[in-house]
Motif scaffolding. Structure first.
Motif, PDB file in Angstrom:
ATOM      1  N   PRO A 131       0.787  -1.251   0.176  1.00 54.75           N
ATOM      2  CA  PRO A 131      -0.133   0.050   0.001  1.00 54.75           C
ATOM      3  C   PRO A 131       0.959   1.230  -0.070  1.00 54.75           C
ATOM      4  N   ASN A 155      -4.269  -2.382  -2.557  1.00 48.45           N
ATOM      5  CA  ASN A 155      -2.998  -1.848  -2.365  1.00 48.45           C
ATOM      6  C   ASN A 155      -2.996  -0.566  -3.298  1.00 48.45           C
ATOM      7  N   ALA A 167      -5.442   8.210  -2.718  1.00 46.13           N
ATOM      8  CA  ALA A 167      -5.490   9.304  -1.687  1.00 46.13           C
ATOM      9  C   ALA A 167      -4.217  10.159  -1.721  1.00 46.13           C
ATOM     10  N   THR A 183      -0.495   5.806   4.270  1.00 51.99           N
ATOM     11  CA  THR A 183      -1.828   5.322   4.260  1.00 51.99           C
ATOM     12  C   THR A 183      -2.038   4.214   5.370  1.00 51.99           C
ATOM     13  N   ILE A 184      -1.927   3.082   4.974  1.00 52.42           N
ATOM     14  CA  ILE A 184      -1.924   2.039   6.086  1.00 52.42           C
ATOM     15  C   ILE A 184      -0.961   1.050   6.077  1.00 52.42           C
ATOM     16  N   ASN A 199      -0.681  -5.022   4.526  1.00 49.09           N
ATOM     17  CA  ASN A 199      -0.688  -5.220   3.125  1.00 49.09           C
ATOM     18  C   ASN A 199      -1.961  -5.873   2.740  1.00 49.09           C
ATOM     19  N   THR A 203      -5.075   2.551  -2.558  1.00 56.74           N
ATOM     20  CA  THR A 203      -4.387   3.372  -1.347  1.00 56.74           C
ATOM     21  C   THR A 203      -3.761   4.535  -2.213  1.00 56.74           C
ATOM     22  N   TYR A 204      -3.123   4.500  -3.319  1.00 52.98           N
ATOM     23  CA  TYR A 204      -2.323   5.385  -4.009  1.00 52.98           C
ATOM     24  C   TYR A 204      -3.098   6.631  -4.725  1.00 52.98           C
TER      25      TYR A 204
END
Length: 396
Positions: free
Chosen positions: A136, A150, A156, A140-141, A144, A153-154
């Motif tokens: 990820p 995953n 954001a 973010t988090i 995995n 999340t990019y």
């Protein structure tokens, strides 16, 4: 070749760019470096100009809390970013470079490069702009979640530029443009060692792991008192630009843990991450505001730090075990990476720092020592600056 380098943020965001500027100048290039004020980085003998923003003052005022940043977004964050976005245009137009290299915070960089008709190369200390199924987006988090999740999340991370539309419009106006769409980077350089992070197979070819950009350890002459202290075994503790929670309690916890094990401690207070009260000081504790990491960690037995990318790489190259105390952003990512790779104890969240948690991590250090020595041997021949210069020259 005329190379324009622009970066923003704290010391960890500035130091790699300064190291690259020195390397590029030594290779015969004309280099200008645009940076924030009061980063604490040695800029001597460099052609360095100010972006008119002081991130150290911002952190001193509000710490590193995301909530504090949200509360002060209009009064503090936006003015600082406006200075960075707009002054990046002014300095680039004045220098007229052949290539523009920039930190992801410089959201006006693609506008500038497109206006000048030159390549632009993004430089990041942690991979947050190139989506991958492998892990990820750092910051973010930490879990995995695999594959497609995953990659999501990019999104954001990519949305951050939208917060500065007005400032980008002002930058475009300075360029005599109203453009909103820009070209993609000619290349993205991630200043990370492939020995610490395997290159994801689904990255596009334009994304490169160069290895870290570091100032040679021989550049800095150590203070005599510091040099004398680190002549005997010690543990290093420093949290860089991190300022959150109770710094005095953290200092007390670290010293109680090291003293209980008869370990000498070098503490760098940084921008407020650690404080050491007078009653805790003694011959076994050396307190200073900052230290040259490469020289100091080369002699340390372990390093307690926040897990910033630069500090992670310096400790790894020194062959010592990191005890990571993550605060924000990519730091939990690095803490997890080191632990999962069998190089470090599990990270200790900064709110959970105590003599017991730090002591347990110190007790675990011997388990990881041989793995870290082996890692240092593998990293010894890396030259991230030389690798980056090859990419620049091939791009231009």
């Amino acid at each position: 070749m005329k190379i324009m380098l622009i970066t923003a943020g704290s010391r960890g965001d500035v130091e790699p760019f300064a190291a690259f500027a020195r390397g590029a100048h030594a290779a015969g290039h004309e280099v200008r470096l645009a940076v924030p004020d009061n980063s604490g980085v040695d800029l001597s003998a460099l052609d360095a100009v100010s972006l008119g923003a002081d991130f150290s003052a911002m952190i001193a005022d509000q710490g590193v809390s995301p909530l504090a940043a949200m509360r002060s977004f209009r009064t503090t964050v936006k003015p600082a970013m406006r200075a960075v976005i707009v002054n990046s245009v002014r300095e680039s137009l004045e220098f007229a470079p052949d290539v523009l290299m920039y930190h992801p915070k410089i959201v006006s960089a693609p506008l500038i490069a497109d206006h000048l008709g030159i390549p632009h190369i993004m430089v990041e200390a942690v991979p947050v702009t190139a989506p991958t199924r492998a892990f990820p987006a750092p910051g973010t988090i930490t879990a995995n979640l695999g594959g497609a999740v995953n990659k999501l999340t990019y999104k954001a991370v990519g949305a951050a530029g939208g917060m500065f539309r007005q400032e980008l419009a002002e930058a475009a106006a300075l360029l005599g443009s109203s453009a909103t769409k820009t070209s993609d980077p000619s290349a993205t350089m991630v200043t990370v060692s492939p020995h610490l992070l395997a290159r994801p197979a689904d990255w596009p070819e334009r994304v490169h792991l160069t290895g870290p950009w570091m100032v040679p350890a021989s550049r800095t002459v150590l203070d005599a008192a510091l040099d004398e202290f680190i002549a005997e075994p010690f543990v290093y503790a420093g949290f860089g630009s991190m300022a959150a929670g109770n710094a005095a309690d953290r200092g007390r916890s670290i010293i109680e843990a090291t003293r209980a094990r008869s370990i000498r401690t070098l503490i760098a207070t940084g921008w407020g991450g650690i404080d050491v009260s007078e009653d805790l000081r003694g011959d076994d504790v050396f307190v200073t505001d900052s230290v040259p990491h490469a020289q100091v960690m080369a002699r340390a037995s372990a390093a307690i730090h926040h897990g910033g990318a630069g500090t992670v790489h310096t400790a790894a190259r020194a062959g010592i075990t990191s005890i990571v105390v993550p605060f924000i952003a990519d730091q939990p990512f690095w803490g997890k990476q080191l632990h999962d790779a069998g190089l470090a104890p599990a990270p200790v969240a900064y709110r959970r720092v105590s003599a017991a948690t730090i002591g347990a991590a110190l007790d675990a250090v011997p388990v990881y020592e041989s793995a870290n020595r082996a890692l240092a041997e593998r990293m010894a021949d890396e030259d991230g600056i030389a690798a980056a210069l090859e990419i620049v020259e091939a791009t231009c």
